[in-house]
Design an enzyme around this catalytic site. Structure first.
Site, PDB file in Angstrom:
ATOM      1  N   LYS A 189      -7.968   3.920   1.918  1.00  0.00           N
ATOM      2  CA  LYS A 189      -7.249   5.178   1.733  1.00  0.00           C
ATOM      3  C   LYS A 189      -7.365   5.760   0.325  1.00  0.00           C
ATOM      4  CE  LYS A 189      -4.161   3.297   5.087  1.00  0.00           C
ATOM      5  NZ  LYS A 189      -5.070   2.134   5.045  1.00  0.00           N
TER       6      LYS A 189
ATOM      7  N   GLN B  81      -7.394  -2.116   3.753  1.00  0.00           N
ATOM      8  CA  GLN B  81      -6.317  -1.368   3.098  1.00  0.00           C
ATOM      9  C   GLN B  81      -6.876  -0.536   1.948  1.00  0.00           C
ATOM     10  OE1 GLN B  81      -2.334  -3.241   2.518  1.00  0.00           O
ATOM     11  NE2 GLN B  81      -2.737  -2.918   0.338  1.00  0.00           N
TER      12      GLN B  81
ATOM     13  N   ASN C 160     -15.753  27.522 -24.487  1.00  0.00           N
ATOM     14  CA  ASN C 160     -16.379  26.400 -23.789  1.00  0.00           C
ATOM     15  C   ASN C 160     -16.174  26.476 -22.274  1.00  0.00           C
ATOM     16  OD1 ASN C 160     -17.061  25.298 -26.314  1.00  0.00           O
ATOM     17  ND2 ASN C 160     -15.081  24.245 -26.450  1.00  0.00           N
TER      18      ASN C 160
ATOM     19  N   SER D 257       0.816  -1.219   0.000  1.00  0.00           N
ATOM     20  CA  SER D 257       0.000   0.000   0.000  1.00  0.00           C
ATOM     21  C   SER D 257       0.847   1.265   0.000  1.00  0.00           C
ATOM     22  CB  SER D 257      -0.929   0.013   1.219  1.00  0.00           C
ATOM     23  OG  SER D 257      -0.161  -0.006   2.422  1.00  0.00           O
TER      24      SER D 257
ATOM     25  N   SER E 182     -12.188  25.793 -29.013  1.00  0.00           N
ATOM     26  CA  SER E 182     -12.378  24.593 -29.824  1.00  0.00           C
ATOM     27  C   SER E 182     -11.187  24.412 -30.753  1.00  0.00           C
ATOM     28  CB  SER E 182     -13.666  24.713 -30.642  1.00  0.00           C
ATOM     29  OG  SER E 182     -13.716  23.745 -31.664  1.00  0.00           O
TER      30      SER E 182
ATOM     31  N   TYR F 258      -9.783  -6.282  12.282  1.00  0.00           N
ATOM     32  CA  TYR F 258      -9.128  -5.779  11.087  1.00  0.00           C
ATOM     33  C   TYR F 258      -9.028  -6.869  10.026  1.00  0.00           C
ATOM     34  CZ  TYR F 258      -5.810  -3.659   7.895  1.00  0.00           C
ATOM     35  OH  TYR F 258      -5.226  -3.154   6.767  1.00  0.00           O
TER      36      TYR F 258
ATOM     37  N   LYS G  90     -15.735  29.416 -30.649  1.00  0.00           N
ATOM     38  CA  LYS G  90     -16.223  28.779 -29.435  1.00  0.00           C
ATOM     39  C   LYS G  90     -15.487  29.248 -28.186  1.00  0.00           C
ATOM     40  CE  LYS G  90     -18.661  25.747 -28.953  1.00  0.00           C
ATOM     41  NZ  LYS G  90     -18.324  24.317 -29.127  1.00  0.00           N
TER      42      LYS G  90
ATOM     43  N   ASN H 217      -2.367  -2.221  13.235  1.00  0.00           N
ATOM     44  CA  ASN H 217      -3.805  -1.983  13.152  1.00  0.00           C
ATOM     45  C   ASN H 217      -4.197  -0.648  13.778  1.00  0.00           C
ATOM     46  OD1 ASN H 217      -3.847  -4.480  11.985  1.00  0.00           O
ATOM     47  ND2 ASN H 217      -5.004  -5.502  13.614  1.00  0.00           N
TER      48      ASN H 217
ATOM     49  N   GLU I  17     -17.813  22.200 -16.530  1.00  0.00           N
ATOM     50  CA  GLU I  17     -18.253  20.872 -16.941  1.00  0.00           C
ATOM     51  C   GLU I  17     -17.446  19.790 -16.235  1.00  0.00           C
ATOM     52  OE1 GLU I  17     -19.568  22.125 -21.504  1.00  0.00           O
ATOM     53  OE2 GLU I  17     -17.669  21.094 -21.140  1.00  0.00           O
TER      54      GLU I  17
ATOM     55  N   HIS J 272     -38.614  22.809 -13.002  1.00  0.00           N
ATOM     56  CA  HIS J 272     -38.665  21.902 -14.165  1.00  0.00           C
ATOM     57  C   HIS J 272     -37.948  22.517 -15.378  1.00  0.00           C
ATOM     58  CE1 HIS J 272     -41.690  19.529 -11.990  1.00  0.00           C
ATOM     59  NE2 HIS J 272     -42.247  20.684 -11.698  1.00  0.00           N
TER      60      HIS J 272
END
Length: 486
Positions: free
Chosen positions: A346, A343, A306, A43, A298, A338, A304, A130, A311, A177
């Site tokens: 994380k 593991q 963007n 890990s 673009s 444990y 463009k 642990n 997003e 809506h």
């Protein structure tokens, strides 16, 4: 050098490729796992980010062992001095371990043992990996939440409050809506998000509080026979409490789930406001222009602009939700105490914390530099027959018409306007309105102006200027109170 994410510099150097293979647990084994299997179980690439916390926890543990007479004060002092030197080496980027280790805990312990011989091995007296892992992770979450997420949420609320304060006269259509519903103040809209992020602040505070319990001294699962002082280590590490049950302490990851839940809800709120920024910055809406520094172009269409970063924040909500679901799934059927499955706790929480930190940074800058278009919003607020509800309320209040009947009358008015190709109720004359009910008068005609419509919404929490001013005052007071909690 082992690369670390930008949130956790400095860096640790890579381990050598062909060290003598030995582990902290190899005494019981005749055959060790292959290097391929070892890599699968390691890990270190993930938990190396907790090197600060591991050193802090080890120093507190060494000091406690010395204080309790489990090791001599001189031995404790030597351990602490070397641990501080390791900290200095890591911060300076000069830490060069000469041994293989599966995680950050064994890496630092092995370095300590190499420097101090048998004394380095005595550091682990009265603890287990642990409780060591659980302690490090709790400390790490507390630090990250305190240093990153809570301050950034304060910054974002401050930006929104300032934007609301400067837009108290800007009217736009409110939506339900995704259809134009009723005119509101832009300040009223912005303050709605202030409330969302204030709740996020509370959730992150709760996650920090959940992590603020020391499991150190729980050892593997049953506690220890050494006469340790858990209150001492908890106090030195800044924990406000000590875990009650050793079995629970080493197997508990609720505090990680709390942090992941806070991240998920916060990222959802960030996604919602980004969705609206994407829509509002389109030609069809034209309500806002994002600063060029928060947009891209673009590769084929020169015209463009963007809203890529809005997003992307919106899109990252999926990965944060996935982080929460990943750990919930890991924990769903684990027996006490444990298990190696844990593991996997994380990587998702580190990813979620990083993602929310980055997203908050983006939103603070994006909103601070956004330009709202007053005239475009005002024009849109007159479209879509947004005054219909106010005229229905007028019939209720001035002529005693039951609301359901008033609703039907205004529905007929709107249908008439549509058939007459009128874009808004403002384009109807008083005589046309009176054809539907004689109670309509010049006062009713005034309600067709969005400013009058907004001004009439005076209930607590509403969109009238007087109500919005009260919200601003409360939001600012809440912000100042929350600042004192850090």
């Amino acid at each position: 050098m082992i690369e670390e994410p930008p949130h956790s510099a400095p860096k640790l150097q890579a381990q050598p490729q062909n060290p003598t293979r030995k582990t902290a647990w190899s005494g019981r084994f005749e055959t060790l796992p292959s290097e391929e299997v070892e890599r699968f179980g390691a890990s270190l690439p993930v938990d190396k980010r907790m090197w600060r916390e591991d050193i802090d926890g080890s120093i507190a543990h060494a000091r406690m062992l010395g204080s309790c007479g489990i090791i001599t004060p001189e031995e404790a002092a030597s351990l602490i001095a070397e641990l501080e030197d390791i900290r200095t080496n890591i911060e300076a980027g000069t830490f060069t371990p000469k041994h293989r280790a599966e995680d950050i805990h064994m890496l630092i312990e092995a370095e300590l043992t190499q420097r101090l011989g048998d004394l380095g091995g005595r550091l682990h007296t009265g603890r287990s990996r642990n409780d060591q892992v659980a302690t490090d992770l709790r400390l790490h979450l507390k630090r990250r939440l305190t240093d990153e997420h809570l301050p950034l949420l304060l910054d974002l609320r401050a930006v929104l409050i300032e934007a609301a304060r400067s837009s108290k006269k800007i009217i736009l259509p409110g939506y339900t809506h995704m259809q134009r519903a009723q005119p509101i103040l832009l300040a009223h809209y912005l303050l709605a998000y202030v409330q969302m992020f204030a709740r996020d602040f509370t959730r992150f505070l709760a996650a920090r509080e959940a992590a603020d319990v020391s499991p150190l001294g729980s050892a593997a699962l049953a506690g220890t026979s050494y006469a340790i002082d858990r209150q001492m280590t908890a106090a030195e590490l800044g924990f406000s409490a000590v875990s009650v049950n050793a079995l629970d302490a080493v197997s508990d990851r609720d505090f990680v789930l709390d942090a992941l839940y806070a991240c998920s809800v916060c990222q959802m709120h960030l996604s919602r406001i980004c969705e609206e920024l994407v829509l509002w910055s389109s030609t069809e809406f034209g309500f806002v222009t994002l600063d060029d520094s928060y947009a891209t172009g673009s590769s084929i269409m020169p015209q463009k602009k963007n809203p890529d970063f809005a997003e992307l924040v919106r899109g990252k909500s999926g990965r944060v939700y996935g982080d929460l679901m990943a750990l919930l799934t890991v924990m769903k059927a684990l027996p006490l105490s444990y298990d190696k499955d844990m593991q996997e706790d994380k990587e998702p929480v580190f990813d979620a914390l990083d993602t929310v930190t980055d997203s908050l940074h983006i939103l603070v800058g994006m909103l601070d530099t956004a330009h709202f278009h007053k005239s475009r919003m005002r024009t849109a607020a007159t479209r879509g027959f947004a005054a219909a509800t106010d005229l229905a309320d007028f019939l209720v209040q001035q002529a005693g018409v039951p609301f359901r009947q008033a609703h039907e009358i205004m529905g007929n008015v709107v249908l008439y306007a549509i058939k007459q190709n009128r874009l808004s109720l403002e384009q109807l004359s008083l005589d046309e309105l009176r054809a539907f009910h004689p109670a309509f008068n010049q006062e009713a005609m005034e309600l067709l102006d969005p400013r009058a419509t907004v001004a009439h919404k005076t209930s607590e929490g509403a969109t009238a200027p007087v109500a919005v001013e009260a919200q601003l005052t409360k939001s600012q007071a809440c912000l100042e109170a929350d600042k004192k909690l850090l």
